[in-house]
Design a protein around this motif. Structure first.
Motif, PDB file in Angstrom:
ATOM      1  N   PRO A 159     -60.786 -17.359  46.822  1.00 30.93           N
ATOM      2  CA  PRO A 159     -61.448 -17.432  45.509  1.00 30.93           C
ATOM      3  C   PRO A 159     -60.605 -18.214  44.508  1.00 30.93           C
ATOM      4  O   PRO A 159     -59.378 -18.112  44.479  1.00 30.93           O
ATOM      5  CB  PRO A 159     -61.561 -15.956  45.098  1.00 30.93           C
ATOM      6  CG  PRO A 159     -61.352 -15.178  46.357  1.00 30.93           C
ATOM      7  CD  PRO A 159     -60.438 -15.992  47.193  1.00 30.93           C
ATOM      8  N   TYR A 160     -61.296 -18.975  43.663  1.00 30.65           N
ATOM      9  CA  TYR A 160     -60.629 -19.836  42.675  1.00 30.65           C
ATOM     10  C   TYR A 160     -61.032 -19.419  41.269  1.00 30.65           C
ATOM     11  O   TYR A 160     -62.196 -19.092  41.021  1.00 30.65           O
ATOM     12  CB  TYR A 160     -61.029 -21.298  42.933  1.00 30.65           C
ATOM     13  CG  TYR A 160     -60.301 -22.315  42.092  1.00 30.65           C
ATOM     14  CD1 TYR A 160     -59.103 -22.874  42.529  1.00 30.65           C
ATOM     15  CD2 TYR A 160     -60.812 -22.726  40.863  1.00 30.65           C
ATOM     16  CE1 TYR A 160     -58.433 -23.814  41.764  1.00 30.65           C
ATOM     17  CE2 TYR A 160     -60.145 -23.664  40.088  1.00 30.65           C
ATOM     18  CZ  TYR A 160     -58.959 -24.201  40.538  1.00 30.65           C
ATOM     19  OH  TYR A 160     -58.289 -25.134  39.769  1.00 30.65           O
ATOM     20  N   ALA A 181     -56.863 -14.806  49.678  1.00 30.10           N
ATOM     21  CA  ALA A 181     -55.839 -15.686  49.113  1.00 30.10           C
ATOM     22  C   ALA A 181     -56.364 -16.337  47.838  1.00 30.10           C
ATOM     23  O   ALA A 181     -56.749 -17.507  47.831  1.00 30.10           O
ATOM     24  CB  ALA A 181     -55.431 -16.748  50.135  1.00 30.10           C
ATOM     25  N   PRO A 182     -56.399 -15.593  46.733  1.00 27.27           N
ATOM     26  CA  PRO A 182     -56.889 -16.170  45.486  1.00 27.27           C
ATOM     27  C   PRO A 182     -55.930 -17.203  44.918  1.00 27.27           C
ATOM     28  O   PRO A 182     -54.718 -17.161  45.156  1.00 27.27           O
ATOM     29  CB  PRO A 182     -56.969 -14.951  44.553  1.00 27.27           C
ATOM     30  CG  PRO A 182     -55.919 -14.025  45.080  1.00 27.27           C
ATOM     31  CD  PRO A 182     -55.944 -14.204  46.574  1.00 27.27           C
ATOM     32  N   GLU A 183     -56.492 -18.126  44.144  1.00 26.54           N
ATOM     33  CA  GLU A 183     -55.692 -19.091  43.377  1.00 26.54           C
ATOM     34  C   GLU A 183     -55.390 -18.501  42.009  1.00 26.54           C
ATOM     35  O   GLU A 183     -56.234 -17.825  41.418  1.00 26.54           O
ATOM     36  CB  GLU A 183     -56.477 -20.400  43.243  1.00 26.54           C
ATOM     37  CG  GLU A 183     -55.810 -21.471  42.394  1.00 26.54           C
ATOM     38  CD  GLU A 183     -56.222 -21.402  40.927  1.00 26.54           C
ATOM     39  OE1 GLU A 183     -55.632 -22.135  40.110  1.00 26.54           O
ATOM     40  OE2 GLU A 183     -57.143 -20.612  40.598  1.00 26.54           O
ATOM     41  N   ILE A 251     -48.325 -12.126  38.643  1.00 31.00           N
ATOM     42  CA  ILE A 251     -48.575 -12.488  40.037  1.00 31.00           C
ATOM     43  C   ILE A 251     -48.630 -11.242  40.904  1.00 31.00           C
ATOM     44  O   ILE A 251     -49.500 -11.102  41.782  1.00 31.00           O
ATOM     45  CB  ILE A 251     -47.495 -13.470  40.533  1.00 31.00           C
ATOM     46  CG1 ILE A 251     -47.554 -14.783  39.734  1.00 31.00           C
ATOM     47  CG2 ILE A 251     -47.659 -13.756  42.024  1.00 31.00           C
ATOM     48  CD1 ILE A 251     -46.381 -15.710  39.966  1.00 31.00           C
ATOM     49  N   ASP A 252     -47.706 -10.311  40.642  1.00 25.62           N
ATOM     50  CA  ASP A 252     -47.690  -9.064  41.410  1.00 25.62           C
ATOM     51  C   ASP A 252     -48.984  -8.270  41.241  1.00 25.62           C
ATOM     52  O   ASP A 252     -49.388  -7.527  42.151  1.00 25.62           O
ATOM     53  CB  ASP A 252     -46.502  -8.203  40.982  1.00 25.62           C
ATOM     54  CG  ASP A 252     -45.160  -8.752  41.456  1.00 25.62           C
ATOM     55  OD1 ASP A 252     -45.163  -9.642  42.329  1.00 25.62           O
ATOM     56  OD2 ASP A 252     -44.124  -8.288  40.947  1.00 25.62           O
ATOM     57  N   GLU A 253     -49.637  -8.406  40.076  1.00 26.52           N
ATOM     58  CA  GLU A 253     -50.901  -7.701  39.850  1.00 26.52           C
ATOM     59  C   GLU A 253     -51.944  -8.109  40.880  1.00 26.52           C
ATOM     60  O   GLU A 253     -52.756  -7.276  41.313  1.00 26.52           O
ATOM     61  CB  GLU A 253     -51.431  -8.004  38.443  1.00 26.52           C
ATOM     62  CG  GLU A 253     -50.687  -7.322  37.312  1.00 26.52           C
ATOM     63  CD  GLU A 253     -51.220  -7.735  35.959  1.00 26.52           C
ATOM     64  OE1 GLU A 253     -52.328  -8.358  35.909  1.00 26.52           O
ATOM     65  OE2 GLU A 253     -50.556  -7.470  34.946  1.00 26.52           O
ATOM     66  N   PHE A 254     -51.943  -9.370  41.272  1.00 30.23           N
ATOM     67  CA  PHE A 254     -52.930  -9.845  42.240  1.00 30.23           C
ATOM     68  C   PHE A 254     -52.639  -9.282  43.632  1.00 30.23           C
ATOM     69  O   PHE A 254     -53.560  -8.925  44.371  1.00 30.23           O
ATOM     70  CB  PHE A 254     -52.977 -11.369  42.235  1.00 30.23           C
ATOM     71  CG  PHE A 254     -53.725 -11.925  41.059  1.00 30.23           C
ATOM     72  CD1 PHE A 254     -55.022 -12.382  41.184  1.00 30.23           C
ATOM     73  CD2 PHE A 254     -53.138 -11.961  39.801  1.00 30.23           C
ATOM     74  CE1 PHE A 254     -55.727 -12.864  40.095  1.00 30.23           C
ATOM     75  CE2 PHE A 254     -53.822 -12.439  38.699  1.00 30.23           C
ATOM     76  CZ  PHE A 254     -55.127 -12.889  38.845  1.00 30.23           C
ATOM     77  N   HIS A 255     -51.364  -9.184  43.987  1.00 30.36           N
ATOM     78  CA  HIS A 255     -51.033  -8.541  45.257  1.00 30.36           C
ATOM     79  C   HIS A 255     -51.401  -7.059  45.219  1.00 30.36           C
ATOM     80  O   HIS A 255     -51.951  -6.523  46.184  1.00 30.36           O
ATOM     81  CB  HIS A 255     -49.547  -8.707  45.557  1.00 30.36           C
ATOM     82  CG  HIS A 255     -49.185 -10.066  46.077  1.00 30.36           C
ATOM     83  ND1 HIS A 255     -49.591 -10.520  47.314  1.00 30.36           N
ATOM     84  CD2 HIS A 255     -48.475 -11.076  45.523  1.00 30.36           C
ATOM     85  CE1 HIS A 255     -49.133 -11.741  47.509  1.00 30.36           C
ATOM     86  NE2 HIS A 255     -48.461 -12.106  46.433  1.00 30.36           N
ATOM     87  N   ALA A 256     -51.112  -6.410  44.105  1.00 31.82           N
ATOM     88  CA  ALA A 256     -51.446  -4.992  43.990  1.00 31.82           C
ATOM     89  C   ALA A 256     -52.946  -4.755  44.060  1.00 31.82           C
ATOM     90  O   ALA A 256     -53.402  -3.710  44.539  1.00 31.82           O
ATOM     91  CB  ALA A 256     -50.892  -4.432  42.680  1.00 31.82           C
ATOM     92  N   ASP A 260     -53.530 -10.886  49.882  1.00 31.30           N
ATOM     93  CA  ASP A 260     -52.498 -11.051  50.905  1.00 31.30           C
ATOM     94  C   ASP A 260     -51.540 -12.168  50.522  1.00 31.30           C
ATOM     95  O   ASP A 260     -50.352 -12.120  50.852  1.00 31.30           O
ATOM     96  CB  ASP A 260     -53.142 -11.407  52.255  1.00 31.30           C
ATOM     97  CG  ASP A 260     -54.115 -10.353  52.731  1.00 31.30           C
ATOM     98  OD1 ASP A 260     -53.665  -9.220  52.998  1.00 31.30           O
ATOM     99  OD2 ASP A 260     -55.315 -10.659  52.821  1.00 31.30           O
ATOM    100  N   HIS A 261     -52.075 -13.164  49.846  1.00 35.22           N
ATOM    101  CA  HIS A 261     -51.366 -14.405  49.544  1.00 35.22           C
ATOM    102  C   HIS A 261     -51.932 -14.905  48.223  1.00 35.22           C
ATOM    103  O   HIS A 261     -53.135 -14.755  47.960  1.00 35.22           O
ATOM    104  CB  HIS A 261     -51.646 -15.413  50.674  1.00 35.22           C
ATOM    105  CG  HIS A 261     -51.143 -16.803  50.451  1.00 35.22           C
ATOM    106  ND1 HIS A 261     -49.969 -17.257  50.995  1.00 35.22           N
ATOM    107  CD2 HIS A 261     -51.671 -17.861  49.771  1.00 35.22           C
ATOM    108  CE1 HIS A 261     -49.788 -18.527  50.662  1.00 35.22           C
ATOM    109  NE2 HIS A 261     -50.807 -18.903  49.919  1.00 35.22           N
ATOM    110  N   VAL A 262     -51.093 -15.469  47.366  1.00 37.29           N
ATOM    111  CA  VAL A 262     -51.576 -16.038  46.114  1.00 37.29           C
ATOM    112  C   VAL A 262     -51.219 -17.523  46.092  1.00 37.29           C
ATOM    113  O   VAL A 262     -50.057 -17.895  46.266  1.00 37.29           O
ATOM    114  CB  VAL A 262     -50.980 -15.327  44.885  1.00 37.29           C
ATOM    115  CG1 VAL A 262     -51.566 -15.910  43.597  1.00 37.29           C
ATOM    116  CG2 VAL A 262     -51.256 -13.829  44.944  1.00 37.29           C
ATOM    117  N   ALA A 263     -52.230 -18.373  45.902  1.00 32.67           N
ATOM    118  CA  ALA A 263     -52.039 -19.819  45.810  1.00 32.67           C
ATOM    119  C   ALA A 263     -51.784 -20.160  44.350  1.00 32.67           C
ATOM    120  O   ALA A 263     -52.689 -20.064  43.516  1.00 32.67           O
ATOM    121  CB  ALA A 263     -53.277 -20.548  46.330  1.00 32.67           C
ATOM    122  N   LEU A 264     -50.577 -20.557  44.023  1.00 33.45           N
ATOM    123  CA  LEU A 264     -50.133 -20.727  42.643  1.00 33.45           C
ATOM    124  C   LEU A 264     -50.245 -22.178  42.205  1.00 33.45           C
ATOM    125  O   LEU A 264     -49.701 -23.080  42.845  1.00 33.45           O
ATOM    126  CB  LEU A 264     -48.693 -20.241  42.509  1.00 33.45           C
ATOM    127  CG  LEU A 264     -48.507 -18.752  42.856  1.00 33.45           C
ATOM    128  CD1 LEU A 264     -47.033 -18.436  43.080  1.00 33.45           C
ATOM    129  CD2 LEU A 264     -49.088 -17.874  41.761  1.00 33.45           C
TER     130      LEU A 264
END
Length: 288
Positions: A159-160, A181-183, A251-256, A260-264
């Protein structure tokens, strides 16, 4: 059952349009940047814009381990048969290191745009017939139906332009096995006025695309949030900015929330094709 993409791309990747440049004079720069990002410890390079298989070649040649993925290849511009043939060649030379990210793009960006969900399903059917494994492709997905399709017909979803709340909703739909793996856009700036100015410069394009604005409305934002470049509430939900500690926590909020993976994507205020290598190095330090 294992998910090969989920198992290999790590927790963080870099999303950038410039990494897909076709300018032959930039080939050396792209190779250096890819090697540097691998050395910095990022697990994946997400080629922004309407990227396709051949854009991954120089980056894969310049690296040894990092995954390279399209984010995204438009189903309207590149046919499934040709994509499958190029995928097979790339898989033979760099096995297990390329991921095909595909999506239906936007009506304003694709003249052929029609029945996007049905067309995406047909495209997946054609990829199946041509031998592209479901486990080596991911889908650009925002709404529930496409997230379900990502779960059932691909390795997962990318998702973007979303929020941590959307990430939590997506995880519930995808279940535990599929990759999520959201952006996330990162502004390496702690002055609120400057950070939000840079954010709004980037956000402007997307506020003209109904796929994104409709998704914001589903998430509880209002038409007022979408007006005048986006409210502070909207900007702060879809961008990470502030001190290094604050950016890391965002960024940690998205993992929480279930990523699984965040595309930064480092937002820098320069040309879209620019490679913000100093920003990537700083980001790697924040994540260390």
């Amino acid at each position: 059952m294992s998910n090969p993409v989920k198992d290999t791309i790590g927790r963080y990747g870099i999303w950038n349009i410039g990494l897909r440049s076709e300018d032959p004079q930039r080939r050396g720069e792209l190779r250096e940047a890819a090697a540097e990002l691998e050395e910095l410890g990022f697990g994946a390079l997400w080629l922004g814009g309407n990227s396709t298989v051949h854009h991954a070649v120089p980056l894969l040649e310049a690296t040894e381990r990092i995954t390279v993925a399209t984010s995204i290849q438009s189903i309207w511009q590149y046919d499934a048969a040709g994509t499958a043939a190029r995928y097979a060649e790339l898989e033979a030379s760099h096995p297990g290191r390329f991921v095909l990210g595909i999506g239906a793009s936007h009506a304003k960006l694709a003249e052929q745009y029609r029945r996007p969900y049905s067309s995406l399903v047909a495209y997946l059917d054609a990829l199946d017939a041509a031998g592209v494994p479901a486990g080596r492709r991911v889908l650009a997905a925002l709404g529930p139906k496409t997230l379900e399709l990502s779960r059932d017909r691909a390795a997962g979803a990318i998702p973007y332009l979303i929020t941590a709340e959307h990430t939590a909703q997506a995880r519930r739909i995808l279940g535990d096995q599929a990759l999520l793996a959201p952006e996330l856009k990162v502004v390496l700036e702690d002055d609120p006025a400057r950070a939000r100015e840079l954010a709004r410069d980037t956000l402007a394009l997307y506020l003209e695309l109904p796929n994104y604005t409709n998704n914001f409305l589903r998430l509880g934002f209002t038409e007022d949030d979408l007006a005048n470049g986006g409210s502070d509430r909207l900007v702060d939900a879809v961008f990470a900015w502030g001190t290094e500690d604050v950016i890391r926590k965002r960024i940690d909020e998205f993992h929480a929330a279930g990523a699984d993976h965040v595309a930064l994507q480092v937002v820098h205020g320069g040309p879209r094709e620019f490679l913000p290598r100093e920003g990537w190095a700083r980001l790697a330090q924040i994540l260390a």
